[in-house]
Scaffold this motif. Structure first.
Motif, PDB file in Angstrom:
ATOM      1  N   MET A   1      -7.905   4.657   3.556  1.00 27.77           N
ATOM      2  CA  MET A   1      -6.704   4.878   2.725  1.00 27.77           C
ATOM      3  C   MET A   1      -7.126   5.138   1.276  1.00 27.77           C
ATOM      4  SD  MET A   1      -3.407   2.423   2.247  1.00 27.77           S
ATOM      5  CE  MET A   1      -2.787   2.559   3.919  1.00 27.77           C
ATOM      6  N   LYS A   2      -6.456   6.055   0.642  1.00 30.76           N
ATOM      7  CA  LYS A   2      -6.792   6.392  -0.747  1.00 30.76           C
ATOM      8  C   LYS A   2      -6.480   5.236  -1.697  1.00 30.76           C
ATOM      9  CE  LYS A   2      -6.042  11.359  -0.448  1.00 30.76           C
ATOM     10  NZ  LYS A   2      -4.982  12.361  -0.641  1.00 30.76           N
ATOM     11  N   LYS A   3      -7.274   5.162  -2.753  1.00 33.05           N
ATOM     12  CA  LYS A   3      -7.138   4.042  -3.681  1.00 33.05           C
ATOM     13  C   LYS A   3      -5.762   3.973  -4.330  1.00 33.05           C
ATOM     14  CE  LYS A   3     -11.618   2.368  -5.031  1.00 33.05           C
ATOM     15  NZ  LYS A   3     -12.869   2.780  -5.642  1.00 33.05           N
ATOM     16  N   ASP A   4      -5.195   5.109  -4.675  1.00 37.07           N
ATOM     17  CA  ASP A   4      -3.885   5.065  -5.332  1.00 37.07           C
ATOM     18  C   ASP A   4      -2.799   4.606  -4.357  1.00 37.07           C
ATOM     19  OD1 ASP A   4      -4.193   7.464  -3.970  1.00 37.07           O
ATOM     20  OD2 ASP A   4      -2.808   8.539  -5.260  1.00 37.07           O
ATOM     21  N   ARG A   5      -2.987   4.942  -3.075  1.00 35.75           N
ATOM     22  CA  ARG A   5      -2.047   4.461  -2.052  1.00 35.75           C
ATOM     23  C   ARG A   5      -2.168   2.947  -1.917  1.00 35.75           C
ATOM     24  NH1 ARG A   5       2.064   6.595  -0.616  1.00 35.75           N
ATOM     25  NH2 ARG A   5       1.953   6.299   1.625  1.00 35.75           N
ATOM     26  N   VAL A   6      -3.394   2.494  -1.865  1.00 36.95           N
ATOM     27  CA  VAL A   6      -3.652   1.057  -1.745  1.00 36.95           C
ATOM     28  C   VAL A   6      -3.000   0.315  -2.917  1.00 36.95           C
ATOM     29  CG1 VAL A   6      -5.457  -0.720  -1.814  1.00 36.95           C
ATOM     30  CG2 VAL A   6      -5.785   1.322  -0.417  1.00 36.95           C
ATOM     31  N   ALA A   7      -3.155   0.858  -4.106  1.00 34.55           N
ATOM     32  CA  ALA A   7      -2.584   0.213  -5.294  1.00 34.55           C
ATOM     33  C   ALA A   7      -1.064   0.145  -5.195  1.00 34.55           C
ATOM     34  CB  ALA A   7      -3.009   0.976  -6.546  1.00 34.55           C
ATOM     35  N   GLN A   8      -0.475   1.202  -4.659  1.00 31.69           N
ATOM     36  CA  GLN A   8       0.980   1.237  -4.473  1.00 31.69           C
ATOM     37  C   GLN A   8       1.443   0.129  -3.535  1.00 31.69           C
ATOM     38  OE1 GLN A   8       1.699   5.272  -3.152  1.00 31.69           O
ATOM     39  NE2 GLN A   8       3.358   5.509  -4.620  1.00 31.69           N
ATOM     40  N   PHE A   9       0.736   0.013  -2.418  1.00 28.87           N
ATOM     41  CA  PHE A   9       1.122  -0.996  -1.433  1.00 28.87           C
ATOM     42  C   PHE A   9       0.869  -2.399  -1.975  1.00 28.87           C
ATOM     43  CE2 PHE A   9       0.607   2.505   1.760  1.00 28.87           C
ATOM     44  CZ  PHE A   9       1.933   2.506   2.147  1.00 28.87           C
ATOM     45  N   ARG A  10      -0.210  -2.543  -2.735  1.00 30.52           N
ATOM     46  CA  ARG A  10      -0.489  -3.850  -3.312  1.00 30.52           C
ATOM     47  C   ARG A  10       0.661  -4.268  -4.244  1.00 30.52           C
ATOM     48  NH1 ARG A  10      -4.845  -7.124  -4.178  1.00 30.52           N
ATOM     49  NH2 ARG A  10      -6.362  -5.634  -3.432  1.00 30.52           N
ATOM     50  N   LYS A  11       1.135  -3.314  -5.030  1.00 32.02           N
ATOM     51  CA  LYS A  11       2.227  -3.608  -5.955  1.00 32.02           C
ATOM     52  C   LYS A  11       3.467  -4.052  -5.182  1.00 32.02           C
ATOM     53  CE  LYS A  11       4.291  -1.620 -10.119  1.00 32.02           C
ATOM     54  NZ  LYS A  11       5.608  -1.026  -9.781  1.00 32.02           N
ATOM     55  N   LYS A  12       3.790  -3.296  -4.148  1.00 29.89           N
ATOM     56  CA  LYS A  12       4.940  -3.638  -3.301  1.00 29.89           C
ATOM     57  C   LYS A  12       4.793  -5.036  -2.725  1.00 29.89           C
ATOM     58  CE  LYS A  12       6.848   0.606  -1.351  1.00 29.89           C
ATOM     59  NZ  LYS A  12       7.276   1.227  -0.107  1.00 29.89           N
ATOM     60  N   LYS A  75      -5.804  -8.620   3.552  1.00 30.51           N
ATOM     61  CA  LYS A  75      -6.415  -7.427   4.141  1.00 30.51           C
ATOM     62  C   LYS A  75      -6.674  -6.373   3.068  1.00 30.51           C
ATOM     63  CE  LYS A  75      -3.604  -7.108   7.752  1.00 30.51           C
ATOM     64  NZ  LYS A  75      -3.019  -6.506   8.958  1.00 30.51           N
ATOM     65  N   LEU A  76      -5.804  -6.322   2.073  1.00 35.94           N
ATOM     66  CA  LEU A  76      -6.033  -5.415   0.949  1.00 35.94           C
ATOM     67  C   LEU A  76      -7.340  -5.788   0.254  1.00 35.94           C
ATOM     68  CD1 LEU A  76      -2.532  -4.958  -0.713  1.00 35.94           C
ATOM     69  CD2 LEU A  76      -4.032  -3.135   0.019  1.00 35.94           C
ATOM     70  N   ASP A  77      -7.543  -7.097   0.063  1.00 39.07           N
ATOM     71  CA  ASP A  77      -8.769  -7.574  -0.580  1.00 39.07           C
ATOM     72  C   ASP A  77      -9.996  -7.240   0.257  1.00 39.07           C
ATOM     73  OD1 ASP A  77      -7.316  -8.588  -2.660  1.00 39.07           O
ATOM     74  OD2 ASP A  77      -7.287 -10.650  -1.917  1.00 39.07           O
ATOM     75  N   GLU A  78      -9.845  -7.342   1.563  1.00 42.89           N
ATOM     76  CA  GLU A  78     -10.970  -7.121   2.467  1.00 42.89           C
ATOM     77  C   GLU A  78     -11.219  -5.638   2.738  1.00 42.89           C
ATOM     78  OE1 GLU A  78      -9.707  -9.310   5.855  1.00 42.89           O
ATOM     79  OE2 GLU A  78      -9.955 -11.248   4.855  1.00 42.89           O
ATOM     80  N   GLY A  79     -10.226  -4.819   2.396  1.00 43.35           N
ATOM     81  CA  GLY A  79     -10.382  -3.385   2.611  1.00 43.35           C
ATOM     82  C   GLY A  79      -9.972  -2.936   4.004  1.00 43.35           C
TER      83      GLY A  79
END
Ligand SMILES: [Zn+2]
Length: 121
Positions: A1-12, A75-79
């Motif tokens: 998953m792209k980093k900007d997508r990951v950041a979006q989901f993390r924010k949510k 899971k976000l932290d773990e990638g």
């Protein structure tokens, strides 16, 4: 998953997490004296360190949801975020947008629900 997508989901997920911790905190407060500071600490604890032991104690719908959100944040932290826990395939973006803490792809979700129904019935 792209980093900007990951950041979006993390924010949510972090927003959802905050919401749920607040709600769980209210539930904890309910039934306790207003002067009991220890209940506030519980909320802080959950908010700062995704504390599994604390969450293990939780049971109702909100708390269960909070658990899912925490697990997604881990899971976000773990990638490994966005991968189905059952088959390992990437979960569809649309599904993650609707349900950022989804653990399974849509096919596995159905299968898991079917298994749960069978086990319960
Ligand atoms: Zn799957």
């Amino acid at each position: 998953m792209k980093k900007d997508r990951v950041a979006q989901f993390r924010k949510k997920l972090e927003e959802k997490h905050r919401e749920l911790v607040e709600e769980v905190g209210k539930n904890v407060l309910y039934g306790k004296g207003p002067d009991d500071d220890s209940t506030k600490d519980l909320g802080d604890q959950a908010a700062t360190s995704y504390n599994r032991e604390f969450l293990f104690e939780l049971g109702n719908g909100t708390q269960r949801l909070l658990k899912e959100v925490v697990s997604a944040l881990q899971k976000l932290d773990e990638g490994s975020y966005g991968d189905c826990e059952r088959c390992g395939e990437a979960i569809a973006d649309k599904r993650l947008e609707a349900l950022p803490f989804a653990r399974y792809c849509i096919d596995c979700q159905r299968a898991v629900e079917e298994e749960e129904r069978t086990a319960a019935g």
